[in-house]
Design an enzyme around this catalytic site. Structure first.
Site, short mmCIF file in Angstrom:
data_model
loop_
_atom_site.label_atom_id
_atom_site.label_comp_id
_atom_site.label_asym_id
_atom_site.label_seq_id
_atom_site.Cartn_x
_atom_site.Cartn_y
_atom_site.Cartn_z
N HIS A 11 36.85 41.14 37.81
CA HIS A 11 36.82 39.66 37.78
C HIS A 11 35.57 39.13 38.45
CE1 HIS A 11 40.48 38.49 35.84
NE2 HIS A 11 41.21 39.30 36.58
N GLY A 12 35.08 39.85 39.43
CA GLY A 12 33.87 39.40 40.11
C GLY A 12 33.84 39.97 41.50
#
Lengths: 421, 424, 79
Positions: free
Chosen positions: A341-342
């Site tokens: 997701h990051g």
């Protein structure tokens, strides 16, 4: 010449997928020939490719024209890797080559995900909208080739699969073999009518989700709640609780709405891509939640991350206890999803939190099984399992999921560490 | 087979027809006046009313009931018993305020809002509440501007513009504060001084018609409950008949009872909830505030330009700040007065001579409801200046505009060290 | 060598479930197999029958009942 191309791309208005009424009007109008042909049992392959290409280009025009170049470079890169590995795999099968191919395939994604974390929030030039979802598709192909279940691939089908317009920006994530089968076969008229019927329903439901409910939660409720929560400040306040629920519902209705559009448009093209959501807030436990939430992603992780980790752990007998094996694999799996997701503290802890929750959930399910076995042997009825226990499970799961979404939203990061009043 | 197709697509076709009907025909009663809706809308302060054109025009074009546009920002939301909307109602004035202003709205927002109601402003009156706080050095918050901006405003602006200097400047400012503005290409044309083509005009007419119908349809859903909840109950609290002394006594009494938890004369609620724990950190926090140099001065000139274009007779109201609070936060009174001088010069030198300057009255007890907003006696002072202007016939104003007020020269003019009268 | 008997014993060992009466029932729906169990079964089958069962082969549509798994093993052994 290059300069002219860039100027031309910049001058074309940018249309995000399913972003506005005009987008739907044009898309549906241009799909009419495809639908009519499908109805009469034919697939207009060239026309469909041209329309798809046009809509892909306008995703990346205007100010984000450089993404188009990134996309082209990325697709060339993936094509080389997938076909080179395919050629290699015909006669050989070694782990290092396989691992190298997978690494090269995810390398662009790693760059794109890590760059903002180490470069002060700036985005990598390699990035473009949808890069994750394309990577999922190609990596799955490499894995299936290694397994020997994917033997024949065609360049034209590969490109169509990678650049499949309805799902290019955010999934659902399809699998090559499933896609190819749908693409090479035209549904019968009865089947196609079923698809049309579902498509219309999904479109309408999608409009309701995305433009009514997501707007209500995400704009009307969320914006003032956030402002108020930030104004009050501190570690926690009631408005932040409001932000939590508003964001959670906004996230669901926005993404589920988008996914419904993608599925609906794909059905019109006679491709039965998988559904992405199945009433996730009705999940009685967290394991079940991941069978209902962003399904194509969680199944991708199950098949290509979780099961691979378990395989290595079991095969090499790393842990004696199978419960330790599964726990480690669950946590690793969800952590990797968090990283995907990051690279921020809140995405990673979101992944970790879900990993831990699944481990706890699993332990409880085992314990329940054991208790029930003992009770059965002792001649007692099993532990109560009725609509009340299910309701309790749903409530607990829902609250947990909402808390985890608050973490996921990044709002706590803003509230705690970047709240400039 | 056909039946199946009809079952699948029939409902969609019916829905599409209904939507198209709304878009091209609009609701049946769209040309009717509805006093209840007009009165609600006038005090609703809802974003829909502020952004859209339909309800504003319905009220302002009503020949049987006189609504006067009150341009401003967050002060309209200070609805105590002496708020202009309450007084107008309680004492059966021959006008009712139509409140146009929201937190964060500034001159540029008002300019595009005026475009929507242009046809209903000709040779009429208006009130313009101009706060020095608008004139900050940093450019105005584009988030607030974008929030209050609507397609309907863009369409009205594009239709009204005649390629004047002000039009071009307004288009440039619009692009700068809202880069992805609706109809960007056309706004760009105006900014570049290009004439819109016939096709552009046709397109605007078509869009305008569709949009007006949508507006008429949707406006009825969000007109708020302010009238019922915040205005009407307060009307009953006021002494009858009108008596200035009794009103003042009432204002003192109410003000006194609601400002007990702080030494600044700030409403208790406001002090607890809005200032609260940040109170210590606010000491001297405003010492560096400067309202004397700002791009807002040119934006304000756009408003004046538009008001002159429609020959609107306007009274401008300039508020003070709460003196005790200003002392605590370190706000520089000299700077404040200099900005007031600059604003007044811009007004009077162009013939806008109706000015109610309250800027030096921030030290009167119960004049300010909180840090920068009028309340109780402040509203009464407002009323004393504004009501006669609106109730009695006024001589028509003569405006003589000076385009130099749209310039960096004027934005950067320093009124602290220079005499404003030297600026021509 | 009876593949079916071996498989039943294997599942009983691994998951403590007797599937001899329910050879046509979906093992995932019955809660006997999950993704974790699938991999354990794969590893056990590889060791027992000396075959290589790819993880992505064991799909939930074609290897989901006792009888289907038996058929699958036979297919791979003869391949």
């Amino acid at each position: 010449m290059m300069q002219g191309l860039i100027q031309w791309l910049q001058s074309i208005p940018n249309w995000q997928p399913y972003g506005e009424p005009k987008y739907f009007a044009w898309l549906l109008a241009l799909l009419i020939p495809i639908v009519v042909a499908m109805f009469f049992g034919r697939r207009l392959k060239i026309y469909q490719s041209l329309v798809s290409l046009g809509f892909i280009v306008v995703m990346y025009t205007g100010a984000s024209y450089h993404q188009l170049f990134a996309l082209v470079a990325y697709v060339i890169w993936q094509t080389i890797i997938v076909f080179a590995y395919h050629a290699y795999r015909k006669n050989h099968d070694t782990f290092p080559v396989f691992a190298g191919a997978v690494f090269l395939a995810i390398l662009p994604l790693i760059f794109v995900k890590v760059t903002p974390a180490i470069d002060d929030g700036n985005n990598s030039l390699l990035g473009f909208l949808g890069i994750s979802y394309l990577t999922f598709r190609s990596v799955a192909m490499l894995m299936e080739m290694r397994d020997g279940v994917l033997k024949d691939i065609k360049l034209s089908t590969f490109l169509r699969f990678m650049l499949y317009m309805p799902t290019i920006s955010s999934g659902p994530i399809d699998r090559y073999r499933r896609f190819e089968e749908d693409y090479d076969n035209v549904p019968t008229r009865a089947e196609y009518l079923d698809l049309l019927e579902k498509s219309v329903w999904y479109l309408m439901l999608g409009f309701f989700y995305k433009y009514v409910l997501a707007y209500f939660f995400g704009t009307i409720l969320l914006v003032p709640l956030k402002a108020h929560a930030l104004a009050v400040g501190g570690w926690m306040n009631w408005s932040t609780v409001g932000v939590m629920y508003a964001y959670g519902f906004d996230l669901f209705f926005d993404f589920a709405g988008y996914s419904l559009f993608a599925v609906a448009i794909s059905y019109l093209m006679g491709i039965k891509i998988p559904m992405n959501f199945n009433q996730p807030f009705k999940s009685p436990n967290i394991k079940d939640f991941w069978n209902r939430w962003h399904i194509s992603l969680s199944f991708w992780f199950r098949d290509f991350v979780f099961m691979r980790i378990v395989f290595v752990l079991v095969k090499n007998k790393v842990f004696k206890n199978r419960n330790v094996t599964s726990s480690v694999a669950y946590i690793l799996n969800m952590l990797i999803m968090g990283f995907w997701h990051g690279v921020t503290w809140y995405y990673i802890s979101y992944g970790l939190l879900h990993g831990l929750a699944i481990v706890v959930n699993d332990a409880w399910l085992r314990k329940k099984k054991k208790i029930n076995k003992e009770r059965r042997l002792a001649g007692n009825p099993p532990l109560p399992s009725n609509k009340w226990t299910t309701a309790l499970g749903i409530v607990v799961t829902f609250q947990f999921v909402m808390i985890s979404f608050l973490l996921f939203s990044g709002f706590l990061d803003q509230l705690w560490f970047h709240n400039i009043k | 087979m056909l039946k199946r197709l009809a079952l699948i697509f029939g409902p969609v076709v019916v829905a599409a027809i209904l939507v198209l009907t709304v878009m091209f025909v609009g609701p049946i009663d769209k040309h009717k006046h509805n006093l209840a809706n007009e009165e609600q809308a006038a005090v609703s302060l809802s974003p829909t009313v502020f952004r859209q054109a339909y309800l504003k025009n319905m009220a302002l074009s009503d020949e049987d009931h006189r609504f006067v546009p009150f341009f401003g920002s967050s002060e309209w939301n200070r609805m105590d018993a002496f708020h202009p909307a309450v007084l107008a109602r309680a004492y059966h004035r021959n006008y009712q305020p139509f409140l146009l202003g929201q937190k964060g709205a500034e001159a540029l927002t008002q300019y595009f809002g005026m475009q929507q109601i242009m046809q209903n402003m000709h040779h009429k009156q208006a009130v313009f509440f101009v706060s020095p706080q608008w004139f900050t050095k940093a450019d105005q918050q584009s988030a607030a501007f974008q929030f209050y901006f609507s397609k309907s405003q863009a369409l009205a602006f594009l239709k009204n513009q005649t390629d004047t200097f002000a039009d071009r400047y307004a288009a440039k400012r619009l692009l700068a504060t809202y880069p992805n503005v609706p109809y960007r290409n056309l706004v760009q044309k105006v900014a570049d001084g290009q004439k819109l083509s016939n096709l552009d005009e046709k397109y605007l007419d078509f869009q305008g018609q569709v949009h007006a119908n949508e507006d008429a349809f949707f406006s009825r859903f969000d007109i708020g409950t302010n009238l019922k909840k915040r205005v009407l109950p307060k009307v009953k609290e006021l002494p009858q008949p009108y008596n200035a002394q009794a009103l003042d006594a009432k204002a003192v009494q109410l003000g006194e009872s609601q400002t007990r938890n702080n030494r600044f004369g700030i409403l208790d609620n406001f002090f607890t909830n809005r200032i609260g724990s940040s109170f210590p950190s606010l000491k001297n926090a405003q010492a560096h505030f400067n309202y004397t140099q700002s791009a807002e001065y040119s934006d304000f000139q756009l408003d004046l330009d538009q008001l002159a274009k429609t020959h609107t007779n306007v009274i401008f109201v300039i508020p003070p700040v709460n003196s005790k609070w200003a002392k605590y936060t370190g706000l520089n009174e000299n700077m404040y007065q200099a900005s007031v001088r600059k604003i007044k010069h811009q007004l009077t030198s162009q013939g806008f001579n109706n000015i109610l300057d309250l800027s030096r009255r921030g030290n009167e007890p119960y004049f300010m409801e909180d840090t920068i907003h009028l309340g109780w006696r402040g509203w009464l002072a407002f009323d004393k200046g504004v009501a006669p202007f609106l109730e009695h016939k006024q001589p028509a104003p003569v405006y003589h505009l000076n385009n130099h007020f749209i310039s960096e020269d004027w934005n950067n003019f320093d009124p602290i060290n220079n005499d404003v009268n030297t600026f021509k | 060598m009876d593949i079916q008997a071996d498989l039943i014993e294997m599942i009983d060992d691994l998951f403590m479930e007797d599937i001899s009466d329910i050879m046509d029932e979906d093992l995932y729906n019955a809660g006997i197999l999950d993704s974790m169990g699938t991999v354990e079964l794969i590893v056990a089958m590889e060791e027992k029958f000396g075959i290589k069962v790819p993880v992505s082969e064991l799909g939930r549509d074609d290897w989901n009942t006792g009888n289907k798994i038996v058929a699958g093993i036979k297919g791979l052994k003869n391949a």
